[in-house]
Design an enzyme around this catalytic site. Structure first.
Site, short mmCIF file in Angstrom:
data_model
loop_
_atom_site.label_atom_id
_atom_site.label_comp_id
_atom_site.label_asym_id
_atom_site.label_seq_id
_atom_site.Cartn_x
_atom_site.Cartn_y
_atom_site.Cartn_z
CB ALA A 267 6.92 1.85 4.56
CD GLU A 268 2.93 4.66 8.57
OE1 GLU A 268 2.03 5.35 8.03
OE2 GLU A 268 2.71 3.88 9.52
CG ASP B 113 -8.37 4.26 8.95
OD1 ASP B 113 -7.32 4.74 9.40
OD2 ASP B 113 -8.98 4.74 7.98
#
Length: 475
Positions: A200-201, A267
């Protein structure tokens, strides 16, 4: 392909970015509010965890690497709780304190492991005067000498407003820079070593892709435009794709057995990648380790980290498929087991129709060491040895049945009439054969004994044979 995690103890990682406090209120829901159609949660527990860039640092530390964390916090109770959450983790946290703004806090309300509500307490850090940017740059540059890899963890909150300057300083110091990006202005990440956007990014920056080929093409074009060494595209249930200039994409399928919560998975990916690179692992293998770590962490609730023991377990999954190996994978497994001081046992055969005599024989062979490898004649090899009517069962089926036995750790096929070449590659501590043989008659005897191993002949159990079973079936 690695068969064990690297030694992270000397790896040094510098993490800079948006730190935050993740807070969780949990309790049962037993009724709907009379004031509005919403559930009433009777809060029974209040937990806090380090989030954002601090969670990246926790993931690095959980692998045993040394990590320093730079971020911006307020002078408030949330900052105190963040310090408390990091206490004892081994993370060297250094804060730029802001008088004007609160420490970023996300409060989640959960019941029966389901998130019902999230409340964010934050103000933008990218406004003028929000914090001392020059002090952050100076502190960052001072710490570059004491790290092997830099991670910029961008959550779009404003700590990395000057990320272009940080990247330039790190690259000038010869340090690789990994960036977890946010927003649509990727030009500020130009010159970084590697970016880790999700699909999506990426599409928000490079445009919506029509298909798989178009998606990868857009990712490669973005990588070239920004002058990156590589781009690691995180793709949820499709795993990871590593793109590098003039090299074929490396696709790593997702390995999670059960997805419980994807919070913080990004992360974990960038933290494991950074720790592995800092430990001297090459980029493709570091990506494989990051992919395995992501598969572990999505099986946990909330922001979480992965230990070396969990990563090691992910490298050695249990089950039938994990026991059936090709020769390169087998040799890698043997090398890993030898590093742990394990005693390697090898035997071989056709094992066409498995019977109780085979089972007893393999149990006796396994008792001679710590890891039993069964080398199995492939179908053409069996036909040459037993005739055109054999094997009754295909090689893949024979290996899978053997892998189901508790006594068998690894099963590998071989194509020759004897496993002499394979045995010479493995060089087991014990070579086992069943039947009326003298040790020197057994294929591989010479190389095993020459390397200090031993050859053991076990008695077959009377009354059991594949040929006899087939003859009785015909009568």
């Amino acid at each position: 392909m690695r068969t064990s995690p690297p030694d992270f103890s000397r790896a040094r990682v510098l993490v800079v970015g948006d730190v935050m406090l993740d807070r969780y209120w949990t309790g049962p829901v037993q009724r709907i509010s009379p004031e509005a159609p919403v559930p009433v949660v009777r809060v029974r527990a209040d937990h806090v965890r380090a989030g954002g860039a601090a969670n990246v640092a926790l993931n690095v530390a959980s692998l045993g690497a040394r990590v320093r964390l730079i971020g911006v916090v307020g002078r408030d109770e949330a900052a105190r709780q963040l310090d408390e959450a990091l206490d004892g983790t081994g993370i060297a946290a250094e804060w730029i304190r802001t008088e004007r703004l609160p420490t970023i806090t996300k409060l989640r309300v959960l019941s029966r492991n389901q998130q019902l509500l999230r409340m964010d307490f934050e103000e933008a850090l990218d406004v003028a005067g929000a914090f001392d940017r020059e002090a952050l740059r100076d502190l960052f540059e001072q710490r570059l000498a004491d790290c092997d890899v830099v991670v910029c963890s961008d959550y779009g909150k404003g700590t990395l407003s000057d990320v272009a300057d940080l990247i330039a300083a790190a690259r000038a110091a010869g340090k690789p820079v990994l960036v977890d990006p946010k927003g649509t202005d990727y030009a500020r990440y130009a010159g970084a070593s590697l970016l880790t956007p999700n699909v999506a990014e990426l599409e928000a920056v490079a445009g919506a892709a029509r298909d798989e080929a178009d998606l990868l093409g857009r990712a490669e074009a973005l990588q070239a435009r920004l002058g990156l060494d590589g781009l690691l595209l995180t793709r949820s249930e499709k795993g990871l794709s590593l793109l590098r200039s003039a090299q074929a994409p490396l696709h790593l399928p997702a390995v999670a057995r059960e997805v419980f919560d994807v919070t913080g998975a990004g992360d974990t990916v960038i933290a494991t990648l950074a720790a592995a690179l800092a430990a001297g692992v090459e980029l493709p293998e570091a990506c494989r380790l990051a992919n395995l770590a992501a598969g572990v962490v999505v099986g946990k609730l909330g922001t979480a980290s992965v230990s070396v023991a969990e990563l090691d377990a992910a490298l050695h999954p249990q089950g039938l498929d994990a026991a059936v190996l090709d020769e390169p994978a087998l040799l890698a497994r043997v090398a890993a087991e030898r590093e742990k001081g394990r005693r390697i046992v090898v035997t071989n055969g056709c094992f066409d129709l498995l019977h109780v005599g085979h089972v007893k024989y393999l149990e006796a062979a396994r008792a001679l060491g710590d890891l039993l490898i069964v080398a199995v004649n492939d179908d053409d090899s069996v036909r040459r040895l037993k005739g055109p009517s054999r094997p009754v069962n295909a090689c893949a089926d024979r290996m899978r049945v053997l892998a189901a036995l508790r006594s068998v750790d690894c099963v590998v096929p071989f194509a020759e009439d004897t496993p002499a070449r394979l045995i010479a590659s493995v060089l087991p501590d014990v070579l086992v054969k069943g039947g009326d043989y003298r040790p020197e008659q057994i294929a591989g005897h010479d190389v095993v004994t020459a390397s200090g191993g031993e050859v053991v002949v076990l008695d077959f159990h009377a009354g059991y044979s594949t040929t006899g079973m087939l003859e009785r079936a015909k009568s």
